[in-house]
Design an enzyme around this catalytic site. Structure first.
Site, PDB file in Angstrom:
ATOM      1  N   ASP A   1      46.205  62.232  42.734  1.00 32.79           N
ATOM      2  CA  ASP A   1      47.527  62.817  42.549  1.00 32.79           C
ATOM      3  C   ASP A   1      48.050  62.250  41.226  1.00 32.79           C
ATOM      4  O   ASP A   1      47.561  61.217  40.735  1.00 32.79           O
ATOM      5  CB  ASP A   1      48.470  62.506  43.710  1.00 32.79           C
ATOM      6  CG  ASP A   1      49.680  63.441  43.705  1.00 32.79           C
ATOM      7  OD1 ASP A   1      49.903  64.132  42.687  1.00 32.79           O
ATOM      8  OD2 ASP A   1      50.413  63.491  44.718  1.00 32.79           O
TER       9      ASP A   1
HETATM   10  C1  BGC Z   1      52.608  65.927  43.368  1.00 35.91           C
HETATM   11  C2  BGC Z   1      51.454  66.908  43.476  1.00 35.91           C
HETATM   12  C3  BGC Z   1      51.437  67.781  42.253  1.00 35.91           C
HETATM   13  C4  BGC Z   1      51.318  66.911  41.014  1.00 35.91           C
HETATM   14  C5  BGC Z   1      51.296  67.683  39.710  1.00 35.91           C
HETATM   15  C6  BGC Z   1      52.606  65.177  42.048  1.00 35.91           C
HETATM   16  O1  BGC Z   1      53.777  64.452  41.894  1.00 35.91           O
HETATM   17  O2  BGC Z   1      52.558  65.013  44.438  1.00 35.91           O
HETATM   18  O3  BGC Z   1      51.590  67.672  44.645  1.00 35.91           O
HETATM   19  O4  BGC Z   1      50.378  68.712  42.334  1.00 35.91           O
HETATM   20  O5  BGC Z   1      52.440  66.046  40.969  1.00 35.91           O
HETATM   21  O6  BGC Z   1      52.541  68.182  39.410  1.00 35.91           O
END
Ligand code: BGC
Length: 661
Positions: free
Chosen positions: A227
């Site tokens: 993530d």
């Molecule tokens: C989120 C993800 C997301 C990623 C990219 C993160 O903060 O938890 O779900 O895909 O950011 O924006």
């Protein structure tokens, strides 16, 4: 076909290290010297959130905002999720996106989680089935997905540092099961490792689950990405099998180089990660469809159809709904004029247009008076707004009151602290219901709310966060163009205190103990005989269905046999409609502690009045199994199991028994 091994052998150690983190926020790193291109990722996943690189400010491009996962899950419709995935895949092609960052299939442990709207369900079987179709749909268009967030990411509070401390059985039966199904059946191009720790180890460095369970046990062939910002230890991540750290982390590429040089990290482990990154690059390049276009108006219509297939009718006393198009109707509440269509955070889509209920009703030639009732942003009311609402309700034959949670109440990044609606919304319900006995409440919220007023309105429609066309879908249902067929993919407890994680949900410091273990959602409420406001699987229709003739093809079996089940479902009402036939397995008391029943199959069937369909299910070993934490394996206890056809998790309609010997 690129010779990936050869390509890898041409890279320097520094280049290999650099490949394992992004180029910037959305792109993977290219290595031009040897012709390695970059992969473009993008959020959603209920639409495309892609930056416009032709603009200096890189503003997000408008894209169709489909209903959020909380809504589409309520469809209980595998085909719809497939169709949604296909449409999103086509749109990704048109926007030049290689990997769509979703679906989010985390389990809803508590109604408080700020991201519940992005997740499907409290039930791992349902989440896994719908996630599988979503992934297959997107990937059928030559676009990758990122199954997220792996795993046990059930709260936003201290999401970067907290440890989800969970017993082995709950890990397997609840928190991993949906991932397992999607990985085994749909092979998502990527899996996203979550922010949290699991039993003390960060997900991105959790070798036991990434290398062990995901890859070796389940046979996952794709890439694991962190993530965004979830990697704390680049070397540990590579050892665990987290191939790619996103976004750009160029400053720490050096750590990997040093670790290989000093012998702390084997170059082979780094090569394995690079190989999977190169395979992703190759797949993306081979599947790009240059010049692909998408039809935004057609997609908007699709968004309306999906929402209409998902909204859940919670109450309809005296058959108040559907309303008549010639009725004089009052629409009350700012959400009637501008619905709440999605939640906040990384999944937020810049929609192409919005169909409000007010606009949709007026377009359909319905005579509607409107009063705002409250301030859309704060959720607060004033005497003037309240009086206008009461006046509007009095002046009409039927009143439809649109209430729910304002944007600030739920979002990625924080959790709710209570389950209540804004006080002003509750006051409005009483005021409007007193002014007009024929009142319908339409709810916009991403997660369950308490409804202290539930006895007051005659009808309640749960419209969730239904995407940019949700207003149209609400009107389709209110006036009977569509017969509601959504079923709740989560339980609505009466009060927050009834939720099984209530006592310890936010944890102590960074330790969050999942003490309720496998008793999540209806598994708890049903076993504990705890009354809920609306059970999992609940939803009404404008017609009635009857199930009969439940047949098992055997009354005894071994755990390796397959049980074929059939049941007739008939539309005994006067309107065409869709029923969700739900099959639960109910083990008799054995040695293992188990929930009274668990969802193991479901089917959505469309029937004309008087029509009957025989629904067939096929249950194999896993439908009866629980995880044995001593043998570290799935186990089927001998004994008797009820095969129950249910209206919802609480109402059993038919039951037959099978003995496993
Ligand atoms: C989120 C993800 C997301 C990623 C990219 C993160 O903060 O938890 O779900 O895909 O950011 O924006």
């Amino acid at each position: 076909m690129t010779d990936i091994k050869k390509l890898l052998s041409e890279l320097t150690l520094e280049e290999k290290a650099s490949l394992t983190s992004g180029e910037d926020f959305w792109f993977t790193k290219a290595v031009e010297r040897v012709g390695i291109g970059a992969v473009r990722t993008s959020d959603g996943p209920h639409g495309i959130r892609a930056d416009d690189y032709s603009r200096e400010d890189h503003a997000t491009m408008p894209a169709v905002c489909f209903p959020a996962a909380v809504t589409t899950a309520s469809s209980f419709d595998r085909e719809m999720l497939r169709e949604l995935g296909e449409e999103l895949g086509r749109e990704c092609q048109a926007y030049g996106v290689d990997v769509l960052l979703g679906p989010g299939i985390n389990i809803k442990r508590s109604p408080l989680c700020g991201r519940n709207f992005e997740y499907f369900s409290e039930d791992p079987y349902l989440a896994g089935q719908l996630g599988e179709q979503f992934v297959k749909g997107v990937q059928s268009q030559g676009v990758g997905t990122s199954l997220k967030h792996f795993f046990a990411n059930s709260q936003e509070t201290r999401r970067f540092t907290s440890s989800s401390d969970i017993d082995e059985r709950a890990i397997r039966e609840i928190y991993l099961a949906a991932f397992e199904n999607v990985v085994k059946k749909a092979q998502p191009w990527t899996v996203m490792a979550s922010y949290n720790k699991i039993n003390g180890t960060h997900s991105t460095a959790n070798r036991c689950y990434i290398d062990g369970v995901l890859r070796r046990e389940w046979g996952y062939e794709g890439l694991v990405v962190s993530d965004w910002g979830a990697t704390h230890d680049r070397v540990g991540a590579i050892e665990a099998g987290t191939d790619l750290t996103m976004p750009a982390e160029k400053h720490s590429d050096r750590w990997i180089v040093d670790a290989v040089r000093s012998g702390r990290l084997s170059e082979k482990a780094l090569d394995c990660c690079c190989e999977r990154i190169l395979r992703l690059v190759e797949k993306a390049e081979q599947n790009r469809r240059k010049g692909a276009v998408c039809d935004k108006e057609a997609a908007h219509r699709l968004a309306r159809k999906f929402a209409a297939n998902s909204l859940v009718l919670l109450k309809n006393d005296g058959g108040l709904l559907p309303l008549n198009k010639t009725d004089k109707v009052a629409f009350i509440g700012a959400f009637a004029e501008r619905p709440r269509l999605q939640g906040g955070g990384s999944s937020h889509i810049r929609e192409t247009e919005i169909t409000s209920a007010l606009e949709a009703a007026r377009d359909a030639g319905i005579s509607v008076v409107y009063a705002a009732g409250y301030d859309r942003e704060s959720g607060e009311t004033t005497d003037v707004l309240l009086n206008e609402a009461v006046e509007a309700a009095r002046s009409a034959e039927k009143a439809v009151l649109f209430i729910g949670l304002p944007d600030s109440y739920e979002s990625e990044g924080w959790d709710r602290r209570h389950m209540r609606l804004p006080e002003a919304h509750n006051r409005l319900v009483s005021a409007v219901c007193t002014a007009n006995p024929n009142t319908v409440v339409v709810l916009h919220n991403g997660s369950p709310v308490e409804m202290p007023w539930i006895d007051e309105p005659k009808a309640v429609l749960e419209a969730y966060l239904g995407g940019q066309a949700v207003g149209g879908a609400v009107v389709d249902i209110l006036f009977g163009d569509v017969n509601p067929s959504g079923r709740l993919a989560e339980s609505f407890p009466k009060r927050l205190e009834d939720n099984p994680s209530y006592l310890w949900y936010f944890g102590e410091g960074d330790r969050v103990s999942y003490n309720e273990s496998i008793f999540v959602g209806y598994r708890y409420y049903e076993t504990k005989k705890q009354d809920v406001l609306f059970p999992f699987g609940y939803g009404l229709s404008y017609t009635e269905f009857e199930c009969s003739n439940l047949k098992l093809d055997r009354s005894g079996m071994t755990e390796d046999d397959v049980l074929n089940v059939s049941v007739d479902v008939k539309n005994v009402g006067k309107t065409a409609g869709k029923e969700v036939v739900q099959l639960y397995v109910a083990p008799e008391k054995g040695i293992a502690i188990r929930p009274v029943r668990e969802l193991k199959e479901f089917a959505k069937v469309e029937l004309k009045p008087g029509e009957t369909e025989t629904v067939k299910f096929c249950l194999s070993r896993r439908a009866f199994a629980h995880w044995n934490a001593e043998s570290h394996d799935w186990e089927v206890e001998r004994g008797q199991y009820g095969i129950q056809i249910c209206k919802n998790a609480h109402e059993v309609v038919l039951e037959e028994k099978v003995r496993i010997f």
